[in-house]
Design an enzyme around this catalytic site. Sequence first.
Site, PDB file in Angstrom:
ATOM      1  N   ASN A 211       0.842  -1.198   0.000  1.00 20.06           N
ATOM      2  CA  ASN A 211       0.000   0.000   0.000  1.00 20.06           C
ATOM      3  C   ASN A 211       0.877   1.248   0.000  1.00 20.06           C
ATOM      4  O   ASN A 211       2.102   1.149   0.003  1.00 20.06           O
ATOM      5  CB  ASN A 211      -0.963  -0.023   1.192  1.00 20.06           C
ATOM      6  CG  ASN A 211      -0.203  -0.064   2.501  1.00 20.06           C
ATOM      7  OD1 ASN A 211       0.558   0.821   2.823  1.00 20.06           O
ATOM      8  ND2 ASN A 211      -0.408  -1.151   3.248  1.00 20.06           N
ATOM      9  N   ASP A 280      -4.192  -5.889   4.857  1.00 17.65           N
ATOM     10  CA  ASP A 280      -5.285  -6.688   5.444  1.00 17.65           C
ATOM     11  C   ASP A 280      -5.401  -8.051   4.777  1.00 17.65           C
ATOM     12  O   ASP A 280      -6.006  -8.964   5.318  1.00 17.65           O
ATOM     13  CB  ASP A 280      -6.624  -5.953   5.273  1.00 17.65           C
ATOM     14  CG  ASP A 280      -6.695  -4.736   6.167  1.00 17.65           C
ATOM     15  OD1 ASP A 280      -6.399  -4.884   7.360  1.00 17.65           O
ATOM     16  OD2 ASP A 280      -7.017  -3.646   5.660  1.00 17.65           O
ATOM     17  N   PHE A 324      -4.461   3.253  14.661  1.00 16.13           N
ATOM     18  CA  PHE A 324      -4.674   4.263  13.611  1.00 16.13           C
ATOM     19  C   PHE A 324      -5.780   3.777  12.701  1.00 16.13           C
ATOM     20  O   PHE A 324      -5.946   2.568  12.499  1.00 16.13           O
ATOM     21  CB  PHE A 324      -3.386   4.458  12.796  1.00 16.13           C
ATOM     22  CG  PHE A 324      -2.479   5.519  13.367  1.00 16.13           C
ATOM     23  CD1 PHE A 324      -1.844   5.322  14.588  1.00 16.13           C
ATOM     24  CD2 PHE A 324      -2.260   6.708  12.691  1.00 16.13           C
ATOM     25  CE1 PHE A 324      -1.015   6.293  15.128  1.00 16.13           C
ATOM     26  CE2 PHE A 324      -1.432   7.688  13.215  1.00 16.13           C
ATOM     27  CZ  PHE A 324      -0.805   7.482  14.442  1.00 16.13           C
TER      28      PHE A 324
HETATM   29  N1  CTP Z   1      -3.798  -3.281  11.797  1.00 13.13           N
HETATM   30  C1  CTP Z   1      -3.116  -4.386  12.283  1.00 13.13           C
HETATM   31  N2  CTP Z   1      -3.111  -5.543  11.580  1.00 13.13           N
HETATM   32  C2  CTP Z   1      -3.781  -5.647  10.413  1.00 13.13           C
HETATM   33  C3  CTP Z   1      -4.492  -4.537   9.908  1.00 13.13           C
HETATM   34  C4  CTP Z   1      -4.476  -3.361  10.622  1.00 13.13           C
HETATM   35  O1  CTP Z   1      -2.514  -4.283  13.342  1.00 13.13           O
HETATM   36  N3  CTP Z   1      -3.753  -6.797   9.745  1.00 13.13           N
HETATM   37  C5  CTP Z   1      -3.829  -2.043  12.576  1.00 13.13           C
HETATM   38  C6  CTP Z   1      -3.071  -0.889  11.947  1.00 13.13           C
HETATM   39  O2  CTP Z   1      -1.722  -0.837  12.332  1.00 13.13           O
HETATM   40  C7  CTP Z   1      -3.849   0.308  12.462  1.00 13.13           C
HETATM   41  C8  CTP Z   1      -5.247  -0.197  12.633  1.00 13.13           C
HETATM   42  O3  CTP Z   1      -5.139  -1.608  12.681  1.00 13.13           O
HETATM   43  O4  CTP Z   1      -3.406   0.737  13.739  1.00 13.13           O
HETATM   44  C9  CTP Z   1      -6.116   0.318  11.550  1.00 13.13           C
HETATM   45  O5  CTP Z   1      -6.520  -0.515  10.645  1.00 13.13           O
HETATM   46  P1  CTP Z   1      -7.435  -0.021   9.373  1.00 13.13           P
HETATM   47  O6  CTP Z   1      -6.565   0.488   8.301  1.00 13.13           O
HETATM   48  O7  CTP Z   1      -8.510   0.864   9.844  1.00 13.13           O
HETATM   49  O8  CTP Z   1      -7.940  -1.344   8.982  1.00 13.13           O
HETATM   50  P2  CTP Z   1      -9.035  -2.162   9.672  1.00 13.13           P
HETATM   51  O9  CTP Z   1      -8.981  -2.021  11.145  1.00 13.13           O
HETATM   52  O10 CTP Z   1      -8.837  -3.500   9.131  1.00 13.13           O
HETATM   53  O11 CTP Z   1     -10.323  -1.418   9.213  1.00 13.13           O
HETATM   54  P3  CTP Z   1     -11.212  -1.561   7.938  1.00 13.13           P
HETATM   55  O12 CTP Z   1     -12.033  -2.746   8.229  1.00 13.13           O
HETATM   56  O13 CTP Z   1     -11.932  -0.274   7.939  1.00 13.13           O
HETATM   57  O14 CTP Z   1     -10.283  -1.735   6.787  1.00 13.13           O
END
Ligand code: CTP
Length: 400
Positions: A211, A280, A324
């Site tokens: 990303n 993700d 975040f």
């Molecule tokens: N994060 C994490 N591990 C992942 C994905 C995200 O630890 N596999 C953490 C990021 O470091 C960040 C927070 O989750 O602090 C935010 O994630 P975001 O970008 O909002 O993704 P999601 O929580 O997966 O939300 P969404 O479902 O809206 O994509």
Amino acid sequence: MKVALGVTGCIAAYKAAELLRQLQQRHLEVQVVMTRHAQEFIAPLTFAALSGQKVITEMFDRSGTASSNVESAIEHIAVAQSIDLLLVAPATADILGKFAHGVADDFLSTLYLATKAPVVIAPAMNCEMWDHPAVRENVATLQARGVRVVEPEEGYLACGMVGQGRLAANDKILEAVCETLGLVDDFVGETILITAGPTQEDIDPVRYITNRSSGKMGYALAEEALRRGAQVVLVSGPTALKPPSGVEFVPVRTAAEMGAAVKKHFKNSTIVIKAAAVADIRPAHPSASKIKKEKLPAAIALEPTEDILASLGRSKDGKFLVGFAAETGLTPEGTRQKLKSKNLDLLVANDLNEVGAGFDVDTNHVQLFRLDGSVRDVPLMAKARVAGKILDEINHLRKR
Ligand code: CTP
């Protein structure tokens, strides 16, 4: 930040070794400079071993050829440009006189004239010398020029007399250094685990999914946490940034590697700030060898990566957890829900649709979502300043 520690010839020279350690504990890089007389009291090797750097004792490196002598002089003078502060502790009456009158007959006195960095001096000498009009005038001249003088203390002196002349306590000298450098200490004693940057999820050994995260926000947080006295572990995905000196740097590439590194350091940390943009999803069946282009599939099967933050939230163990959220279109309700579902103490949200906020820019506009449902808006500003506001908020919430 880098400090030149000048050590001059006086019985208190040995105290500079402990001072060096204390400067390093505040994450300062230290270049030691010794006068010839200082070496009568303590060996340069002591400082070299502690600082991990060659100690500068001479203007010229007399062991080499004429050209290497010149090179060493130029290299040494480069120190003047590279330092953020010159500290002289202990400072003898002799060095005060040289500084006050612009005498440059050795490396330390030359460095004083050549640097534009602020100067802090901690004198130490016999009390009669300290009271002598010549020394008083030199001190006044230096103070008038903006040099900060950490006055010697009263007490028993090495010469057997009692009076003002003993080198000030290291804590006092350190306080003057930190104040001059603008270092605050509200995170001393904390170990902050910060994640930054993107992760890369392999399709094959050549191609990957990633990303647009630059890591700038996480690195700014690491820098600010160091400045405020914390021990910092920075777990970072691939970025073009240089890790701030003083952090324990843990480079990773994939979400799985980041998860393992974070879990390893979680136990010893008091605060965790997950600024990384973790992928993700990842290819479900990465190929061990490069896929020929004619064999590239029309679709790649994906699987979710572990949500590292949510896992930490499930085994929080008293730690302060900051997440975040980078969204295209922020909804307060959705963000509050994320804060709760991941069991966080604070969530820093930004809207990627906004100009100047989000990926690969030097500024950010964030909203700080608290557990009590309230939100604090941090208007558009440099990421370094946003980092300061986030740490202020953490401090405020932890004290409640
Ligand atoms: N994060 C994490 N591990 C992942 C994905 C995200 O630890 N596999 C953490 C990021 O470091 C960040 C927070 O989750 O602090 C935010 O994630 P975001 O970008 O909002 O993704 P999601 O929580 O997966 O939300 P969404 O479902 O809206 O994509």
